[in-house]
Design an enzyme around this catalytic site. Structure first.
Site, short mmCIF file in Angstrom:
data_model
loop_
_atom_site.label_atom_id
_atom_site.label_comp_id
_atom_site.label_asym_id
_atom_site.label_seq_id
_atom_site.Cartn_x
_atom_site.Cartn_y
_atom_site.Cartn_z
N ASP A 202 3.24 5.74 -3.76
CA ASP A 202 4.07 4.89 -2.92
C ASP A 202 3.73 3.42 -3.11
O ASP A 202 4.59 2.59 -3.43
CB ASP A 202 3.86 5.25 -1.44
CG ASP A 202 4.76 6.38 -0.97
OD1 ASP A 202 5.88 6.53 -1.51
OD2 ASP A 202 4.35 7.12 -0.07
N PHE A 203 2.48 3.08 -2.90
CA PHE A 203 2.11 1.67 -2.87
C PHE A 203 2.08 1.07 -4.27
O PHE A 203 2.40 -0.11 -4.45
CB PHE A 203 0.77 1.49 -2.17
CG PHE A 203 0.82 1.70 -0.67
CD1 PHE A 203 2.00 2.06 -0.04
CD2 PHE A 203 -0.30 1.53 0.10
CE1 PHE A 203 2.07 2.26 1.33
CE2 PHE A 203 -0.26 1.72 1.49
CZ PHE A 203 0.94 2.08 2.10
#
Length: 386
Positions: free
Chosen positions: A167-168
């Site tokens: 995600d990040f």
């Protein structure tokens, strides 16, 4: 100094990768308007811990933004979304491919009248290809991309990285791409459609693993905290717990051996080079942990620090956040939730010319800025028609 001041971003995102990307832009000064469904908004708003009705997880990814609510399937709501896009430099969305097209808010449609628009789509697998319509979350993308295959102890069941790196990491790639595309537009170039896929970003972050496969033809394996090409470079058991120590070159290896009064290990032919230490790291681990069993963690850490060997306790987040370096850098700052609760958050770790990036807007309540944002749009429309 906020280098993206004057840039407007319209965010059609929920949960993690997209909101994280938008927050990075907001931290740099961009006016980020987060468009949420009036029926509950971003699903992360329901994630615990909940403080007086407000999610602290949500707060950690949505500072410095304004929130408006629109039903994009409703003609009036869709029209307002188009108006917002017309006022924007950047559109960011993380819906499944095809959703924005069905809403008439896709890049091809909206860029027809805004050739300088930077439009970024974050998705699991990308905007085209055989998997493009498949959904994905951080867990499944860590599994698909190989990250889980090299995470954990040898022979143990698969585990994911404890931090949502797919995600990040994708959010970071997307923010970098958006900033780069804005430079192109500023210099007189066209806008563009950035396609940021979690699958691609996760594979790209595995550059050492993919290159190992390309060079050897063999899948990299789980090594726990150890390194395939470096030793001693892992977590070690001591008398009263574990430490991490990374003597990643010959000079550091000599310093580490001298620090624990084992100069004999310097001349051991099994450990004469970085490559040999990596090849025989199981033997080296057994020898070192046998010696470390006579020493407490603090004693070992003091010895290695004095010798200049990189080392660390195995911190939990309580200890990591309490480290004096965190306070010195000003990375933890107070925030006030819309519920009135005073809490803390970890801000941007970056500094420009010694200055960090402040929280200039608290995380928003759902639709908190409807009147403000739509009032601005109405005023702008009246000024344009006058």
């Amino acid at each position: 100094m906020r280098p993206l001041t004057g840039i407007r971003v319209i965010e059609f995102c929920s949960v993690a990768a997209g909101p994280f990307c938008a927050m990075l832009l907001a931290d740099m000064g961009a006016d980020v308007i987060k468009v949420e469904n009036p029926d509950g908004g971003d699903t992360m708003r329901a994630w615990p811990p909940i403080s007086e009705g407000y999610s602290e997880n949500f707060a950690s990814l949505n500072r410095n933004k304004r929130s408006v609510t629109l039903d994009l399937k409703d003609p009036d709501g869709n029209a307002k979304a188009r108006d917002l896009i017309r006022s924007a430099d950047v559109v960011l969305e993380n819906n499944r491919p095809g959703v924005m097209q069905r809403l008439g808010l896709d890049f091809a449609t909206v860029s027809a009248e805004q050739p300088g628009l930077v439009y970024c789509s974050i998705s699991a697998f990308g905007q085209e290809g055989p998997r493009s319509r498949e959904a994905g979350f951080d867990l499944t993308l860590q599994a698909m991309s190989g990250v889980m295959s090299v995470t954990g102890e040898p022979g143990a069941p698969p585990v994911k990285c404890g931090v949502p790196i797919s995600d990040f990491g994708t959010g970071l790639y997307a923010a970098y791409a958006i900033a780069s595309a804005l430079l192109q537009v500023r210099d007189g170039g066209q806008g563009t459609h950035v396609d940021a896929s979690m699958f691609g970003a996760s594979l790209a972050m595995g550059a050492l693993q993919t290159s190992q496969y390309f060079g050897s033809g063999r899948d990299p394996e789980r090594l726990g905290s150890a390194h395939p090409r470096n030793a001693p470079y892992q977590a070690f058991r001591a008398k009263d717990g574990y430490i991490a120590m990374a003597a990643g070159n010959n000079a550091l290896y000599r310093a580490a051996c001298n620090a624990i009064e084992r100069p004999d290990l310097i001349d051991d032919p099994r450990f004469a080079s970085t490559a040999l230490r990596a090849e025989h790291q199981k033997d080296l681990l057994e020898i070192l942990e046998g010696d470390f069993a006579n020493h407490g963690c603090e004693d070992l850490l003091a010895r290695f620090r004095k010798a200049g060997v990189p080392c660390s306790p195995i911190n939990g987040y309580f200890d990591a956040l309490a480290d004096p370096q965190v306070a010195h850098m000003g990375w933890v700052q107070p925030i006030t939730l819309p519920s009135g609760v005073e809490t803390k958050t970890f801000v941007s770790p970056l500094k420009f010319s010694g200055e960090g990036f402040p929280i200039y807007r608290q995380p928003p309540a759902l639709g908190e800025h409807n009147d403000e944002v739509f009032g601005e749009a109405k005023t702008a429309a009246l000024a344009k028609s006058a």
